[in-house]
Design an enzyme around this catalytic site. Structure first.
Site, PDB file in Angstrom:
ATOM      1  N   CYS A 166       0.835  -1.209   0.000  1.00 42.37           N
ATOM      2  CA  CYS A 166       0.000   0.000   0.000  1.00 42.37           C
ATOM      3  C   CYS A 166       0.876   1.268   0.000  1.00 42.37           C
ATOM      4  CB  CYS A 166      -0.987  -0.052   1.166  1.00 42.37           C
ATOM      5  SG  CYS A 166      -2.342   1.132   0.963  1.00 42.37           S
ATOM      6  N   HIS A 185      -3.887  -5.206   0.318  1.00 46.66           N
ATOM      7  CA  HIS A 185      -3.424  -5.590   1.657  1.00 46.66           C
ATOM      8  C   HIS A 185      -3.417  -7.106   1.833  1.00 46.66           C
ATOM      9  CE1 HIS A 185      -2.953  -1.709   3.680  1.00 46.66           C
ATOM     10  NE2 HIS A 185      -3.890  -1.295   2.842  1.00 46.66           N
ATOM     11  N   GLU A 210      -1.859  -8.812   3.919  1.00 48.42           N
ATOM     12  CA  GLU A 210      -1.838  -9.201   5.347  1.00 48.42           C
ATOM     13  C   GLU A 210      -3.248  -9.385   5.900  1.00 48.42           C
ATOM     14  OE1 GLU A 210      -1.445  -6.195   4.253  1.00 48.42           O
ATOM     15  OE2 GLU A 210      -2.398  -4.755   5.631  1.00 48.42           O
TER      16      GLU A 210
END
Ligand code: MN
Length: 238
Positions: A112, A216, A218
């Site tokens: 990001c 993202h 994660e």
């Protein structure tokens, strides 16, 4: 086998309604590095560059994370009113970390804001506000509370390192950004785009492992093979 030490950049900002600065980081980044068998080490950004360099020398790999916008001064532009700039210390420190990792071939994964830092570190610039600057742009920011949902497609260049890591070239991602790479920095290659042309991935081929994505991963460990991105970083450090 020794587990690689992965430095993770943290955010610097006061919690809403206060003025005292706080170091902060969504826990998902730490959990992702741990799931990939790396040792997570949080890096503060409001320290002098000599101290930061001391930390950098200890880490085997670097994870640059999401956060506020880069100040457009870092790429020689005036600021669009929608820009929510990070504090100067965060821009300065993360740009330094990215340049050191690039120069010294230390593996890095950029997520990001991290992708935007990588691009600016190599002299690229950013689209400062997608909704106004890209015609017929897709929605790239979900409603609050829906940040984990995947809602737009990305197309991965099958020739890219990113495609080799993920072993797939089209899938849905979450999206929490209003900025993106405009002109890529020197030596960078675009590895992923959404259907509206927004750059969703870049990489630096003249480096053992410099990978960046705009979404993202994660927050997607349960939904797909996104753990491979973190394993790719940790394995590149061994
Ligand atoms: Mn997006």
């Amino acid at each position: 086998m020794k587990h690689p030490l992965i430095g993770i950049s943290t955010n610097l900002r006061p919690p809403e309604g206060t003025e005292k600065l706080q170091h902060s980081l969504p826990a998902a980044y730490v959990h992702s590095i741990q799931a990939a068998h790396g040792l997570p080490l949080l890096l503060p950004v409001d320290i002098d560059l000599i101290t930061l360099r001391g930390l950098f020398d200890h880490i085997d790999g670097l994870l640059l994370t999401g956060g506020a916008d880069l100040n457009p001064q870092t790429y020689q532009q005036d600021s669009h009113p929608a820009v929510m700039a990070a504090l100067h210390a965060q821009d300065r420190s993360e740009l330094a970390l990215a340049r050191w990792a690039l120069d010294e071939h230390k593996p890095l994964l950029c997520i990001c804001r991290g992708q935007q830092v990588l691009n600016v570190a190599l002299g690229g610039n950013l689209i400062q506000h997608i909704p106004e600057m890209i015609e017929n742009a897709l929605k790239h920011t979900g409603a609050p509370g829906t940040y984990d949902e995947s809602f737009h497609d990305v197309q991965i260049d099958p020739e890219s390192q990113l495609a080799r890591i993920l072993k797939q070239t089209q899938f849905q991602v979450n999206s929490t950004h209003h900025q993106s790479v405009d002109t890529p920095g020197a030596g960078l290659r675009i590895s992923a785009r959404s259907a509206d042309g927004v750059v969703e991935g870049i990489e630096y081929p003249d480096h053992p492992h410099a990978i960046a994505v705009q979404w993202h991963p994660e927050r997607m460990l349960q939904q797909s093979n996104m753990l491979a991105l973190f394993e790719g970083l940790v394995n590149a450090c061994q």
